[in-house]
Design an enzyme around this catalytic site. Structure first.
Site, PDB file in Angstrom:
ATOM      1  CD  GLU A   1      12.700   1.217  10.348  1.00 31.38           C
ATOM      2  OE1 GLU A   1      13.158   2.227  10.971  1.00 31.38           O
ATOM      3  OE2 GLU A   1      13.400   0.120  10.833  1.00 31.38           O
TER       4      GLU A   1
ATOM      5  CE  LYS B   1      -2.079   3.048   1.853  1.00 32.08           C
ATOM      6  NZ  LYS B   1      -1.553   4.483   1.328  1.00 32.08           N
TER       7      LYS B   1
ATOM      8  CB  CYS C   1      13.114   9.508   8.300  1.00 35.22           C
ATOM      9  SG  CYS C   1      14.111   8.206   7.429  1.00 35.22           S
TER      10      CYS C   1
ATOM     11  CD  GLU D   1       9.889  13.529  11.199  1.00 35.82           C
ATOM     12  OE1 GLU D   1       8.635  13.287  11.143  1.00 35.82           O
ATOM     13  OE2 GLU D   1      10.726  12.948  10.250  1.00 35.82           O
TER      14      GLU D   1
HETATM   15  P1  NAD Z   1       2.392   9.015   6.832  1.00 33.09           P
HETATM   16  O1  NAD Z   1       2.271   8.311   7.949  1.00 33.09           O
HETATM   17  O2  NAD Z   1       1.249  10.087   6.590  1.00 33.09           O
HETATM   18  O3  NAD Z   1       2.019   7.888   5.558  1.00 33.09           O
HETATM   19  C1  NAD Z   1       2.612   6.651   5.237  1.00 33.09           C
HETATM   20  C2  NAD Z   1       1.694   5.850   5.018  1.00 33.09           C
HETATM   21  O4  NAD Z   1       0.813   5.276   5.842  1.00 33.09           O
HETATM   22  C3  NAD Z   1       0.907   6.206   3.688  1.00 33.09           C
HETATM   23  O5  NAD Z   1       0.910   5.117   2.812  1.00 33.09           O
HETATM   24  C4  NAD Z   1      -0.571   6.265   4.223  1.00 33.09           C
HETATM   25  O6  NAD Z   1      -1.534   6.232   3.397  1.00 33.09           O
HETATM   26  C5  NAD Z   1      -0.718   5.320   5.454  1.00 33.09           C
HETATM   27  N1  NAD Z   1      -1.388   5.643   6.299  1.00 33.09           N
HETATM   28  C6  NAD Z   1      -2.102   6.848   6.773  1.00 33.09           C
HETATM   29  N2  NAD Z   1      -2.665   6.704   7.884  1.00 33.09           N
HETATM   30  C7  NAD Z   1      -2.852   5.437   8.080  1.00 33.09           C
HETATM   31  C8  NAD Z   1      -3.551   4.517   9.095  1.00 33.09           C
HETATM   32  N3  NAD Z   1      -4.382   4.998   9.988  1.00 33.09           N
HETATM   33  N4  NAD Z   1      -3.247   3.115   8.928  1.00 33.09           N
HETATM   34  C9  NAD Z   1      -2.563   2.783   7.972  1.00 33.09           C
HETATM   35  N5  NAD Z   1      -1.974   3.346   6.979  1.00 33.09           N
HETATM   36  C10 NAD Z   1      -2.015   4.499   7.324  1.00 33.09           C
HETATM   37  O7  NAD Z   1       3.774   9.406   6.389  1.00 33.09           O
HETATM   38  P2  NAD Z   1       4.260  10.400   5.069  1.00 33.09           P
HETATM   39  O8  NAD Z   1       3.676  11.757   5.146  1.00 33.09           O
HETATM   40  O9  NAD Z   1       3.998   9.563   3.737  1.00 33.09           O
HETATM   41  O10 NAD Z   1       6.107  10.131   5.266  1.00 33.09           O
HETATM   42  C11 NAD Z   1       6.442  11.167   5.902  1.00 33.09           C
HETATM   43  C12 NAD Z   1       6.937  10.444   7.250  1.00 33.09           C
HETATM   44  O11 NAD Z   1       7.613   9.184   7.216  1.00 33.09           O
HETATM   45  C13 NAD Z   1       7.872  11.314   8.088  1.00 33.09           C
HETATM   46  O12 NAD Z   1       7.759  11.402   9.518  1.00 33.09           O
HETATM   47  C14 NAD Z   1       9.351  10.521   8.023  1.00 33.09           C
HETATM   48  O13 NAD Z   1      10.008  10.854   9.134  1.00 33.09           O
HETATM   49  C15 NAD Z   1       8.833   8.987   7.871  1.00 33.09           C
HETATM   50  N6  NAD Z   1       9.845   8.323   7.431  1.00 33.09           N
HETATM   51  C16 NAD Z   1      10.581   7.315   8.112  1.00 33.09           C
HETATM   52  C17 NAD Z   1      11.357   6.509   7.481  1.00 33.09           C
HETATM   53  C18 NAD Z   1      12.017   5.800   8.444  1.00 33.09           C
HETATM   54  O14 NAD Z   1      12.703   4.744   7.731  1.00 33.09           O
HETATM   55  N7  NAD Z   1      12.402   5.769   9.598  1.00 33.09           N
HETATM   56  C19 NAD Z   1      11.856   6.703   6.132  1.00 33.09           C
HETATM   57  C20 NAD Z   1      11.136   7.621   5.347  1.00 33.09           C
HETATM   58  C21 NAD Z   1      10.287   8.482   6.052  1.00 33.09           C
END
Ligand code: NAD
Length: 478
Positions: free
Chosen positions: A244, A171, A278, A377
C-alpha cells in the site's frame, strides 16, 4: 514510554535504544525503544513459525472472542493511545483518539470475519465427485508499517492476519513505534498465545531483508520507492507481497459544483491531518467558470486554520511529523515558487509557543500538471490548483499521473459524477467527498504503483491473508 521488542511472548531489550521526540515540541522526549538486531528479527520469524500450527487450528469461537477482547481493550484505552499517538506523531488529539477507536473497531470487525471464514462447495463435472475450495492461512506474515497511522495500520494488518489464522512479525516505523508497543501489550493481555504476534523495532533497511526472506508474506504500507525495493527483495524467495503505497490524488471541481461542499471537501482532503495521508488531495483540478470563486474561498479556508500543538484542544492542524518530512515539504514549496507557481496561501513555517514543526496550510495556484509540485508526492499540507476547460480535460489531467490511489470530484450533475467514477484510474473514487477518510468494512487500496498485491480491509483482506486450496472428493455416490 519505554518500549521493548516482543518475541515469543517475552519483552526483550535490543542492541541499543532509539529515542523519539514530540514534533509539537522538539524539546520533549517521548519514548526510548529497543532497537532490534537482525538476529532478533530471525528469532521473531522463528517464533511466529513455531506458533503458526497452533494458531491456525485455534478454535474459531475462541479466536473470535480473543480478537473481540483485544478490540474492547483498545477502545477502553483509546484516550491513552490517542495521547501517545498525538505526542509521538503530532496528530491532533481528537484525530489521534479517533484513530485509536478505529483500531478497536477493526478488531471487532475481524472478530466477526473469523465466523464468516470463506469457503465454497461445488458439484463436479464428473459424477461421484464434489469439489471443496478452502482458504488456508498464508503463514508467517511480516507487517511493515509507516508513521502516519501508527495504530490504525498495525491494527488493520494484525487483526486481519490473525483472523485468517496467520502469525505475525510487526515492524513499525522507527519514527512512531509507541502505539505498536501498546498494541502488542493489548494482544498479550487479551490472551494471544506466545509467538502469534512479535514486535521488532528499528531501521527497516536493516531488518527488512531478514523479514522478507523469512516470512511467507509481507504486508507493507509506506512510500512507493520502498515498496519497489521490497518487491525486488521478495523475488528470489517468492515471498507473497502486498504493498500500500503513495498517492498524488486529484480532486476535480466542476463549474456545476456546490461551492460549499467543494471547498470543504478540498480543504479536508488537502490539509486534514497535516496532509500526511496517502489519500490526501494534492492536485486540485478546477474548471474555468468556477476557478476564481473557488480559489478565493479555498485560500481563505487555508488561512482560517489554527496550527499548533497537537494536545491543545484549539488546534485544528498539528505539526509535520518528522524533521526530514518538514524539510522536504519546504523544499517542494521553494521549488514550486521558483518554477512559477503562485502562492495563494501559506508556504511558510508557523511560529508557536513550543519548538514544533509547524507549517502553514499551503495552496499554489497557476500550476500545471507538469510541475514537480503536481507530480511528486509531497505528503504534507500542500496542494496545487490546475485550471482546466472542462470535464474531458479534467479527466485527462487526473489520469496523467503515475500514482493511482484515491480521487474525487465535486459536481451536482449525476451524469458528470458517473462519467468520472468510470473514467478514474484510481483505486478509490469520492463523489462530493474528500479523497481521504475511508470506511474499514470495504476494500481499501490503489492501483499500481500506488498499490500491489490485493486490497486491505473488509472481507477483501482474505485474498492476501489466505491461500486457496481446491480439493476433489471422489465419494462414489451418484
Ligand atoms: P517509508 O517507506 O519510509 O517507511 C515505511 C516502513 O518501511 C517503515 O517501517 C520503515 O522502517 C520501513 N522500511 C524502510 N526501508 C525499508 C526497506 N528497505 N525494507 C523494508 N522496510 C523498510 O514510509 P513512511 O515515510 O513511514 O510513510 C509515508 C509513506 O507511506 C507515504 O508515501 C504515504 O503515501 C505512504 N502511505 C501509504 C498508505 C496506503 O495505504 N497506500 C497509507 C499510509 C502511508
Amino acid at each position: 514510554m519505554n518500549g521493548r521488542n516482543f518475541i515469543d511472548g517475552r519483552w526483550r531489550d535490543g542492541s541499543s535504544l532509539d529515542t523519539t521526540f514530540n514534533p509539537s515540541d522538539l524539546d520533549e522526549q517521548v519514548g526510548d525503544y529497543a532497537r532490534a538486531s537482525r538476529a532478533d528479527a530471525e528469532e521473531a520469524i522463528a517464533a511466529a513459525r513455531r506458533a503458526l500450527p497452533g494458531w491456525a487450528r485455534f478454535n474459531m469461537q475462541a479466536r473470535s472472542d480473543l480478537l473481540r477482547r483485544a478490540g474492547d481493550i483498545i477502545l477502553s484505552r483509546a484516550a491513552e493511545i490517542g495521547r501517545l499517538l498525538a505526542r509521538e506523531e503530532g496528530k491532533i488529539l481528537s484525530d489521534a483518539t479517533a484513530e485509536a477507536g478505529r483500531a478497536g473497531q477493526l478488531f471487532h470487525y475481524y472478530a466477526g470475519e473469523v465466523l464468516r471464514h470463506p469457503g465454497q462447495w461445488y458439484d463436479s463435472m464428473r459424477d461421484g465427485l464434489n469439489i471443496i475450495v478452502s482458504y488456508e492461512p498464508v503463514g508467517v506474515v511480516a507487517a511493515i508499517t509507516p508513521w502516519n497511522f501508527p495504530i490504525a495500520i498495525p491494527a488493520w494488518k494484525c487483526a486481519a492476519a490473525l483472523a485468517y489464522g496467520n502469525t505475525i512479525v510487526l515492524k513499525p516505523s522507527e519514527y512512531a513505534p509507541g502505539c505498536a508497543v501498546m498494541l502488542c501489550q493489548i494482544l498479550e493481555e487479551a490472551g494471544l498465545p506466545a509467538g502469534c504476534v512479535n514486535l521488532v523495532m528499528g531501521d527497516g533497511r536493516e531488518l527488512g531483508p531478514v523479514l522478507i526472506e523469512g516470512a511467507d508474506a509481507v504486508s507493507f504500507t509506506g512510500a512507493t520507492p520502498t515498496g519497489r525495493r521490497i518487491l525486488e527483495m521478495a523475488a528470489p524467495s517468492m515471498t507473497k507481497v502486498q504493498l500500500e503505497l503513495g498517492g498524488k490524488n486529484p480532486f476535480i471541481v466542476l463549474d456545476d459544483a456546490d461551492l460549499d461542499i467543494a471547498v470543504e471537501a478540498a480543504a479536508q482532503g488537502t490539509w486534514g491531518q497535516t496532509g500526511q495521508r496517502c489519500t490526501g488531495s494534492e492536485r486540485i483540478i478546477v474548471t474555468r467558470g468556477i476557478h476564481d470563486a473557488f480559489v478565493e474561498r479555498l485560500a481563505r479556508r487555508a488561512t482560517s486554520y489554527r496550527v499548533g500543538h497537537a494536545l491543545d484542544p484549539d488546534t485544528q492542524i498539528g505539526p509535520v511529523a518528522t524533521l526530514a518530512q518538514f524539510e522536504k515539504n519546504l523544499g517542494f514549496i521553494e521549488k514550486a515558487k521558483a518554477g512559477g507557481a503562485e502562492l495563494a496561501a501559506g508556504g511558510t513555517r508557523v511560529e508557536a509557543r513550543s519548538r514544533g514543526l509547524y507549517l502553514a496550510p499551503t495552496l499554489f495556484v497557476g500550476t500545471d500538471n507538469g510541475m514537480e509540485i503536481n507530480r511528486e508526492e509531497v505528503f504534507g499540507p500542500v496542494a496545487g490548483v490546475i485550471k482546466v476547460e472542462d470535464l474531458d480535460e479534467a479527466i485527462a489531467v487526473a489520469a496523467d499521473c503515475e500514482l493511482a490511489l484515491s480521487s474525487g470530484i465535486a459536481t451536482t450533475n449525476l451524469a458528470n459524477a458517473e462519467r468520472y467514477r468510470r473514467a478514474s484510474t484510481a483505486g478509490m473514487v469520492m463523489i462530493n467527498a474528500p479523497t481521504a477518510g475511508l470506511d474499514y468494512h470495504v476494500p481499501f487500496g490503489g492501483r499500481a504503483p500506488s498499490g500491489y498485491g490485493g486490497r486491505e480491509q473488509g472481507s477483501a483482506a482474505a485474498e492476501f491473508f489466505t491461500e486457496m486450496k481446491t480439493a476433489y472428493i471422489n465419494h462414489g455416490v451418484m
